[in-house]
Design an enzyme around this catalytic site. Sequence first.
Site, PDB file in Angstrom:
ATOM      1  N   GLU A   1      -0.768  -1.945   5.107  1.00  0.00           N
ATOM      2  CA  GLU A   1       0.088  -1.889   6.297  1.00  0.00           C
ATOM      3  C   GLU A   1      -0.027  -0.554   7.003  1.00  0.00           C
ATOM      4  O   GLU A   1       0.020  -0.482   8.224  1.00  0.00           O
ATOM      5  CB  GLU A   1       1.556  -2.158   5.914  1.00  0.00           C
ATOM      6  CG  GLU A   1       2.503  -2.283   7.111  1.00  0.00           C
ATOM      7  CD  GLU A   1       2.855  -0.945   7.763  1.00  0.00           C
ATOM      8  OE1 GLU A   1       2.923  -0.894   9.000  1.00  0.00           O
ATOM      9  OE2 GLU A   1       3.045   0.049   7.038  1.00  0.00           O
TER      10      GLU A   1
ATOM     11  N   ASP B   1       0.806  -1.233   0.000  1.00  0.00           N
ATOM     12  CA  ASP B   1       0.000   0.000   0.000  1.00  0.00           C
ATOM     13  C   ASP B   1       0.835   1.276   0.000  1.00  0.00           C
ATOM     14  O   ASP B   1       1.996   1.297   0.395  1.00  0.00           O
ATOM     15  CB  ASP B   1      -0.965   0.008   1.193  1.00  0.00           C
ATOM     16  CG  ASP B   1      -0.249  -0.121   2.527  1.00  0.00           C
ATOM     17  OD1 ASP B   1       0.695  -0.926   2.637  1.00  0.00           O
ATOM     18  OD2 ASP B   1      -0.618   0.596   3.480  1.00  0.00           O
TER      19      ASP B   1
HETATM   20 ZN   LIG Z   1       5.035   3.918   6.392  1.00  0.00          ZN
HETATM   21 ZN   LIG Z   2       6.236   1.192   5.557  1.00  0.00          ZN
END
Ligand SMILES: [Zn+2]
Ligand SMILES: [Zn+2]
Length: 403
Positions: free
Chosen positions: A149, A91
């Site tokens: 994440e 991401d």
């Molecule tokens: Zn980051």
């Molecule tokens: Zn990262």
Amino acid sequence: MVSTFPTPHSVDLSQIRLAIRALQPQLVEWRRHLHQRPELGFQEQLTAEFVAQKLQEWGIEHKTGIAKTGIVATIKSDRPGPVLAIRADMDALPIQEENMVPYRSQHDGIMHACGHDGHTAIALGVAYYLAHHRQDFAGTVKIIFQPAEEGPGGAKPMIEEGVLKNPDVEAIIGLHLWNNLPLGTVGVRSGALMAAVESFHCTIFGKGGHGAMPHQTVDSIVVSAQIVTALQTIVARNVDPIDSAVVTVGKLHAGTANNVIADTARMIGTVRYFNPKLEGYFGKRIEQIISGICHSHGASYELDYLQLYPPVINETNIAELVRSVASDVVETPAGIVPECQTMGGEDMSFFLQEVPGCYFFLGSANPSKNLAYPHHHPQFDFDEAALGMGAEIFVRCVEKFCR
Ligand SMILES: [Zn+2]
Ligand SMILES: [Zn+2]
């Protein structure tokens, strides 16, 4: 540790280096392709399509749509053996890129400002290499391409959807490109690497009124000022000084005018710590402090406390495996940096709670090329020479672990 993870005599390690070096132009090309098409957490459609298309092309068994946009590739050797997982996050962040490079983000307001485009490219490189060298390892390697994440977190839902099962993963490794370290170094240590991340939102309800008539009011600003000060005593006076911890109030909003006593005040903050034994402690202690101060002033409160990510804790044997492999790759003992702890957080921690493993930092800063901006900065970029190093470390870990 040499006896636990013998160097395989059947595999010539210099051949791995040559093969990965030959892959370097592809690693850069894939990374730049992804960098131009950044996507936010759980929206990684183009990224997942790109990854799946490559895996398909290389004849790698894979499953898509795990935790919305996640993918797991399974690369089996011809021989039975251990199951090792490699994790890469995919991401990007809601940041407008300020770099003027040819491969700059084409998505307005979204940018790979943390290096996850590099993580995905490295993992693809490892998948490509292993799929073409199945005879050089035993067992199975699972490559986990994880969404979100940066939040709200894709690791936990992927685990809940069974990515560590069937076949059962015995160990997991992962890396973060790291501009806090120069290119050519690797930050690796056993034990705590990154902190637990928790957050709180609190509203203080006082009683508003005229700024000249405080005796008729309950001043939410005075109450919250005492709370902010008292919260500092959790780290200073409650947590064992041997344990590192942070309590930060990052935002405090109250009031409208100089002669009005504020009815309500809102604060939000973050909590960080390494020691897993402290899990659950901060939420309780913060509430005790808020409740006590509100009570003493006749105010009330609402508190929302969230435990987001646990601390990233590396297991000793797998950390040693990574350290020994990485020291071969960087070729100098000074290139291994054990003093690399950070109070930043990562949801790799959920995987590490399930199976032993190691998360490590791959030095990627190169000030001579103006590639040293911090992560999450609109001018963040890293030295792409780190891509090949990351792929080589992963491949060598496979060759050592999967015997
Ligand atoms: Zn980051
Ligand atoms: Zn990262």
